[in-house]
Design a protein around this motif. Sequence first.
Motif, mmCIF file in Angstrom:
data_model
loop_
_atom_site.group_PDB
_atom_site.id
_atom_site.type_symbol
_atom_site.label_atom_id
_atom_site.label_comp_id
_atom_site.label_asym_id
_atom_site.label_seq_id
_atom_site.Cartn_x
_atom_site.Cartn_y
_atom_site.Cartn_z
ATOM 1 N N LYS A 84 46.655 -37.437 -11.734
ATOM 2 C CA LYS A 84 48.008 -38.064 -12.476
ATOM 3 C C LYS A 84 49.040 -37.334 -12.384
ATOM 4 N N ASP A 85 49.024 -35.761 -12.228
ATOM 5 C CA ASP A 85 49.685 -34.920 -12.745
ATOM 6 C C ASP A 85 50.324 -34.313 -11.212
ATOM 7 N N LYS A 86 49.500 -34.532 -10.267
ATOM 8 C CA LYS A 86 49.647 -33.943 -9.043
ATOM 9 C C LYS A 86 50.932 -34.304 -8.428
ATOM 10 N N PRO A 87 51.998 -33.551 -7.378
ATOM 11 C CA PRO A 87 53.034 -34.127 -6.573
ATOM 12 C C PRO A 87 52.360 -35.029 -5.570
ATOM 13 N N ALA A 88 52.990 -35.777 -5.011
ATOM 14 C CA ALA A 88 52.750 -36.731 -4.180
ATOM 15 C C ALA A 88 52.101 -36.018 -2.901
ATOM 16 N N GLY A 93 48.102 -46.313 -5.449
ATOM 17 C CA GLY A 93 47.571 -45.613 -6.767
ATOM 18 C C GLY A 93 47.083 -44.365 -6.556
ATOM 19 N N ARG A 94 46.614 -43.750 -7.904
ATOM 20 C CA ARG A 94 45.839 -42.570 -7.576
ATOM 21 C C ARG A 94 44.636 -42.211 -8.732
ATOM 22 N N TRP A 116 41.097 -38.700 -0.662
ATOM 23 C CA TRP A 116 40.288 -39.290 -1.849
ATOM 24 C C TRP A 116 40.758 -39.392 -3.310
ATOM 25 N N GLU A 117 41.932 -38.792 -3.313
ATOM 26 C CA GLU A 117 42.607 -39.004 -4.668
ATOM 27 C C GLU A 117 43.574 -40.280 -4.725
ATOM 28 N N ARG A 118 43.719 -40.700 -3.507
ATOM 29 C CA ARG A 118 44.933 -41.862 -3.491
ATOM 30 C C ARG A 118 43.778 -43.178 -3.621
ATOM 31 N N THR A 119 44.463 -44.247 -4.085
ATOM 32 C CA THR A 119 43.760 -45.741 -4.054
ATOM 33 C C THR A 119 44.864 -46.520 -3.574
#
Length: 323
Positions: A94-98, A88-89, A104-107
């Motif tokens: 939420k709007d960033k390209p992968a 997740g993130r 730190w933005e990933r879960t």
Amino acid sequence: MHILPQADPQESAFSVPSTSRAFIEANTTPTSFCEIRRDHIIPVFVKDNEPLISQADFIQVTAEAVRDVFRGEQVLAPQIRVSHPIKGRIPDAKDKPAKDLQDWERTLYYERMMFAVEIPTIFDEIGGNRLTLIVGGVKAYNLDNLYNRKGAVEHFKLFVGFENMVCTNLCVRTDGFMGDLRVSSVEQLQKAIYQLLHTYDQHRHLRQLQALTEYSITEQQFAQIIGRSRMYSHLPTAAKQHIPALLYGDQQLASVCKDYYRDQSFCREANGGINLWRLYNLFTGANKSTYIDQFLDRSVNALDFVGQIQDGLRGHQTNWYLQ
């Protein structure tokens, strides 16, 4: 059974690494306790946003119980395998390209986890193979109903048995296995762990394993067992009720057949015969390709199955797989 001299207390800490060879393969990847504790998020119950018992807490409470019950023995660091990642993130990303996400933005957490804690100072030898005591468990969040609130039952699996150091196959029997443990708190989980460790009869387990070395089957009997085993899953439900259950599918049975000819430690003898200890290890070796949530059930089933073959050879009962 042999017990080595007591280890120094400093050596009993989890700083001593476990064996690097995997006790389960399938689609699992290795991880560490620190990584789970530090980096993996904890699922929550939907209705109140309260956390489930975390995988890290499960490992820690088990490890503490092992060190307490087997005080003075060397206890190695848990070996941990995980599968089925849930990624997740954070909301702000939420709007960033992968490809642009920062760490730190990933879960992340893994839906299924299995761990094993080895106690190498408690060991024995069977069929020329060194066996060491091992304790562990499985946490599979897919078995829990997350659409609930804190206090709902959570599912765990616990085991204590022996690991064959030749191949890292796990040897687990019924009295060393809790296959459907349901608790709602860490305290209840801890109580169940202590109960299992105190009721497990390791001497009886070793005697049962040793007895397997005393019985053998011919190549024709092996072929009969494999053929019947592949038929079992296709039998009518009514017919299965009178036949010992076998939880192994075609993939595992194909592995048993291959290793009957090729395994360096447990293959057939020159005349095609194979003793039941080797046959048992062919099944536990094939079990390594099983998913985490089914692994322990098949481990226990392997010993039950080979034990029933043994009873058939003794003449204590008729065995459908040998007919």
